[in-house]
Motif scaffolding. Structure first.
Motif, PDB file in Angstrom:
ATOM      1  N   ALA A  82      33.216  36.175  48.279  1.00  0.00           N
ATOM      2  CA  ALA A  82      33.783  34.971  47.664  1.00  0.00           C
ATOM      3  C   ALA A  82      32.756  34.259  46.788  1.00  0.00           C
ATOM      4  N   LEU A  83      31.525  34.161  47.279  1.00  0.00           N
ATOM      5  CA  LEU A  83      30.481  33.472  46.511  1.00  0.00           C
ATOM      6  C   LEU A  83      30.075  34.293  45.286  1.00  0.00           C
ATOM      7  N   LEU A  84      30.097  35.608  45.413  1.00  0.00           N
ATOM      8  CA  LEU A  84      29.805  36.463  44.264  1.00  0.00           C
ATOM      9  C   LEU A  84      30.853  36.268  43.178  1.00  0.00           C
ATOM     10  N   ASN A  85      32.133  36.335  43.544  1.00  0.00           N
ATOM     11  CA  ASN A  85      33.181  36.142  42.539  1.00  0.00           C
ATOM     12  C   ASN A  85      33.102  34.751  41.919  1.00  0.00           C
ATOM     13  N   HIS A  86      32.762  33.757  42.725  1.00  0.00           N
ATOM     14  CA  HIS A  86      32.569  32.403  42.191  1.00  0.00           C
ATOM     15  C   HIS A  86      31.480  32.397  41.130  1.00  0.00           C
ATOM     16  N   SER A  87      30.387  33.091  41.390  1.00  0.00           N
ATOM     17  CA  SER A  87      29.275  33.126  40.440  1.00  0.00           C
ATOM     18  C   SER A  87      29.692  33.797  39.138  1.00  0.00           C
ATOM     19  N   VAL A  88      30.440  34.884  39.245  1.00  0.00           N
ATOM     20  CA  VAL A  88      30.917  35.568  38.042  1.00  0.00           C
ATOM     21  C   VAL A  88      31.887  34.664  37.274  1.00  0.00           C
ATOM     22  N   ARG A  89      32.806  34.037  37.999  1.00  0.00           N
ATOM     23  CA  ARG A  89      33.752  33.127  37.332  1.00  0.00           C
ATOM     24  C   ARG A  89      33.015  31.960  36.676  1.00  0.00           C
ATOM     25  N   ALA A  90      31.959  31.474  37.325  1.00  0.00           N
ATOM     26  CA  ALA A  90      31.192  30.369  36.741  1.00  0.00           C
ATOM     27  C   ALA A  90      30.695  30.748  35.354  1.00  0.00           C
ATOM     28  N   TYR A  91      30.198  31.975  35.214  1.00  0.00           N
ATOM     29  CA  TYR A  91      29.761  32.414  33.882  1.00  0.00           C
ATOM     30  C   TYR A  91      30.945  32.523  32.931  1.00  0.00           C
ATOM     31  N   LEU A  92      32.033  33.139  33.386  1.00  0.00           N
ATOM     32  CA  LEU A  92      33.177  33.350  32.497  1.00  0.00           C
ATOM     33  C   LEU A  92      33.764  32.031  32.004  1.00  0.00           C
ATOM     34  N   TRP A  93      33.951  31.069  32.916  1.00  0.00           N
ATOM     35  CA  TRP A  93      34.464  29.757  32.488  1.00  0.00           C
ATOM     36  C   TRP A  93      33.493  29.114  31.506  1.00  0.00           C
ATOM     37  N   ALA A  94      32.195  29.185  31.811  1.00  0.00           N
ATOM     38  CA  ALA A  94      31.185  28.547  30.963  1.00  0.00           C
ATOM     39  C   ALA A  94      31.162  29.168  29.574  1.00  0.00           C
ATOM     40  N   ALA A  95      31.131  30.501  29.527  1.00  0.00           N
ATOM     41  CA  ALA A  95      31.073  31.180  28.235  1.00  0.00           C
ATOM     42  C   ALA A  95      32.346  30.936  27.426  1.00  0.00           C
ATOM     43  N   ALA A  96      33.484  30.925  28.102  1.00  0.00           N
ATOM     44  CA  ALA A  96      34.745  30.664  27.401  1.00  0.00           C
ATOM     45  C   ALA A  96      34.759  29.253  26.833  1.00  0.00           C
ATOM     46  N   TYR A  97      34.341  28.285  27.646  1.00  0.00           N
ATOM     47  CA  TYR A  97      34.345  26.901  27.170  1.00  0.00           C
ATOM     48  C   TYR A  97      33.392  26.742  25.984  1.00  0.00           C
ATOM     49  N   GLY A  98      32.223  27.361  26.080  1.00  0.00           N
ATOM     50  CA  GLY A  98      31.285  27.288  24.969  1.00  0.00           C
ATOM     51  C   GLY A  98      31.875  27.855  23.693  1.00  0.00           C
TER      52      GLY A  98
END
Length: 198
Positions: free
Chosen positions: A28-44
């Motif tokens: 769960a924490l691994l997927n959270h970390s990956v999603r954190a990057y994806l949301w961040a990169a998308a927002y940027g």
């Protein structure tokens, strides 16, 4: 914006940081970390915020490493412990000192209430994306199709209750930390109400 539009940096440091996160984080924490990057990169990308993708990716993989038992610290807040791990990882990756410091700063700042995008775009994006993923903050800023794609590819796997438990533990042992402040301000309720879990 679609999931396929988000570039994942393919560098030794990026691959190594994912390997570290995979080895030490729960699923769960691994997927959270990956999603954190994806949301961040998308927002940027959606908001014309220029950022260093490798630096953001490594910091995303490391941002919660201080919550895992192997790197948990009883003397400093988890984000500071994670910042130290990021610095050491970056040194092993051969990054210059200035870039190691940046990785550490981004990890620490993801817990701030806000980060100035002009001064630290990667810190700003990670602070925003982790707030989205954990409590659903500003979920309306992301297209519904992108949200669905990301969550299907990297499911949440019960991150809400797991994360609330981690923060409660941090708050009990380190009441003066930001995690302690978040717990006192009702983070568990905000996590439980996250629209990404509906």
């Amino acid at each position: 914006m679609r999931l396929a539009d988000i570039a994942i940096p393919d560098t030794p440091a990026a691959r190594g940081s994912l390997e570290v996160a995979t080895a030490y984080c729960s699923p769960a924490l691994l997927n959270h970390s990956v999603r954190a990057y994806l949301w961040a990169a998308a927002y940027g990308a959606m908001n014309d915020i220029a950022f260093d993708a490798e630096l953001l990716y490594v910091a995303s993989m490391m941002h919660d490493i201080g919550l895992v038992k192997e790197f948990d610290s009883h003397t400093v807040p988890f984000e500071e412990a994670g910042g130290h791990v990021a610095w050491v990882f970056a040194a092993g990756a051969g990054w210059p000192v200035e870039r190691r410091v940046r990785a550490s700063e981004i990890v620490v700042r993801h817990m701030w209430d806000s980060v100035d995008p002009g001064a630290d775009p990667e810190g700003h994006l990670l602070e925003l994306s982790t707030g989205l993923d954990i409590s659903g903050r500003r979920s309306e800023d992301f297209p519904a199709g992108l949200r669905a794609e990301v969550l299907e590819r990297y499911p949440r796997l019960g991150i809400g209750p797991e994360f609330a438990g981690c923060f409660a533990d941090q708050a009990a042992r380190k009441p003066d930390s930001l995690a302690g402040r978040f717990v006192r301000s009702g983070i568990a309720e905000r996590i439980a109400a996250n629209p990404l879990d509906r």
